[in-house]
Each structure stands twice: as C-alpha cells, then as structure tokens.
Design an enzyme around this catalytic site. Structure first.
Site, short mmCIF file in Angstrom:
data_model
loop_
_atom_site.label_atom_id
_atom_site.label_comp_id
_atom_site.label_asym_id
_atom_site.label_seq_id
_atom_site.Cartn_x
_atom_site.Cartn_y
_atom_site.Cartn_z
N HIS A 1 0.82 -1.22 0.00
CA HIS A 1 0.00 0.00 0.00
C HIS A 1 0.85 1.26 0.00
O HIS A 1 2.04 1.25 0.35
CB HIS A 1 -0.94 0.01 1.21
CG HIS A 1 -0.21 0.07 2.53
ND1 HIS A 1 0.32 1.24 3.03
CD2 HIS A 1 0.10 -0.90 3.41
CE1 HIS A 1 0.92 0.99 4.18
NE2 HIS A 1 0.80 -0.31 4.44
N GLU B 1 -2.23 -6.85 7.50
CA GLU B 1 -0.89 -6.79 8.06
C GLU B 1 -0.80 -7.66 9.31
O GLU B 1 -1.82 -8.00 9.92
CB GLU B 1 -0.55 -5.32 8.40
CG GLU B 1 0.81 -5.11 9.05
CD GLU B 1 1.98 -5.54 8.20
OE1 GLU B 1 2.19 -6.75 8.03
OE2 GLU B 1 2.71 -4.66 7.70
#
Length: 196
Positions: free
Chosen positions: A11, A89
C-alpha cells in the site's frame, strides 16, 4: 498449488508510515503522498501491461484495510477487486499506534509485543490465501504479510520474512510452480523516481 504469477504491491504511504508508527491491523488511511505514489504506480502498471512486459492480472486480491483498498482503487483495477481479511498486516498488539522509540524497540531487533501475532501465524494465513490461486493475480497488501509470500517463494520459512524490505507502493513479482518458485522482481519503486 497450481502455477501462478503474483504481482505484489504494498500500500501507499500513511501518516503513521511517515511517523514510523506501528500500524499493524489498525485502519490508517493513505496520506496525500501515498495517493500520489499509488497513482504513479497505476500509470506505470498500465504502461507495462500495454507493452506486454508484465502480465495483466485476471484477479485483484486486496486487504480489507482502507490503505490497501484505496491503493488498489488508484491503480485503476477497481472492477477486479476482491477483499480478503487474511491479507491484513501482521497484528502488532499493544505496539500498534506507537513508535519504536515509545516501545523501546531497537532497529533490527527481533523483539515484538507480547500480544503480537507470530511470524508463523502470518506465514500460515498467507500460504492459505495463495494455495488455490491460478493464473496472474495482483495482490495489494502490507509489508509484513507480503514478505511472507516472498520468503515462501525464496524457499525460506517464517524467519525468512526478515530478509525482505518493501517500500510503499513497491512492486514485486513472484512465480509459483509446484517445484520451482522464483522471485522475478523485488521492491521495484522505479515509478517513484523522476520520469516514469
């Protein structure tokens, strides 16, 4: 596992990245720098796909956290988006939202918060994501989780995740085959340099 090619994108930048805060599974949005990074990568990917120098994905899998979703949307692949919570994550527990200085974490240290998700857990959930994949798939996710896929392709176990670094909006390419996995591109950020 079938043969597949994974285009792995971390990202774009968030304010917490810029402040060096542990994000983990907190839903922190992109900042303006992250949006610019993602647009630049989108332009570059379109050019590589048009030239045929990078395979075009048939699917786009993305973490359900907003920083990954917005990155994927800015890559102009929105019609193909499928969110998957397993692409989140690594959970950093009580360290999330805090800086390394605040938690007393030395750079390069293997310490982690006592309530953090283990490397083995991240490794297993990421392997579960890729096991059924076929063809070319773009995955937009997070540094820690994507490092598990890179370590796996390189023939390492969970501890091998520590050998890889991924910049925001970096592009890595991995081919998986039953007996022959390869890292074809790693942490490529050419789109962030002048003149894409």
């Amino acid at each position: 596992m079938s043969t597949c090619t994974l285009l792995l994108v971390r990202h774009g930048e968030t304010d917490w990245n810029a402040e060096q805060r542990w994000q983990g599974q907190c839903d922190v949005p992109l900042n303006e720098t992250g949006r610019v990074q993602a647009r630049r990568l989108g332009t570059r990917l379109a050019r590589l796909w048009e030239q045929g120098t990078l395979p075009r994905p048939a699917r786009v899998l993305v973490s359900d956290l907003s920083r990954a979703i917005e990155t994927a949307q800015l890559l102009n692949v929105a019609p193909l988006l499928e969110t998957d919570i397993r692409l989140r994550e690594r959970g950093f527990g009580s360290w999330e939202g805090r800086t390394s200085t605040e938690v007393g974490h030395a750079p390069g240290s293997r310490e982690r918060a006592p309530d953090a998700e283990s490397l083995e857990s991240v490794w297993e959930r990421m392997r579960a994501v890729i096991e059924p994949l076929e063809g070319v798939v773009l995955i937009v996710g997070h540094g820690g989780a994507l490092r598990a896929l890179l370590a796996h392709a390189a023939g390492h176990g969970p501890e091998g995740m520590r050998h890889f670094t991924l910049a925001n909006t970096s592009l890595s390419v991995v081919t998986y085959a039953p007996q022959d996995s390869k890292l074809l591109r790693l942490n490529d950020i050419a789109h962030l340099e002048d003149g894409i």
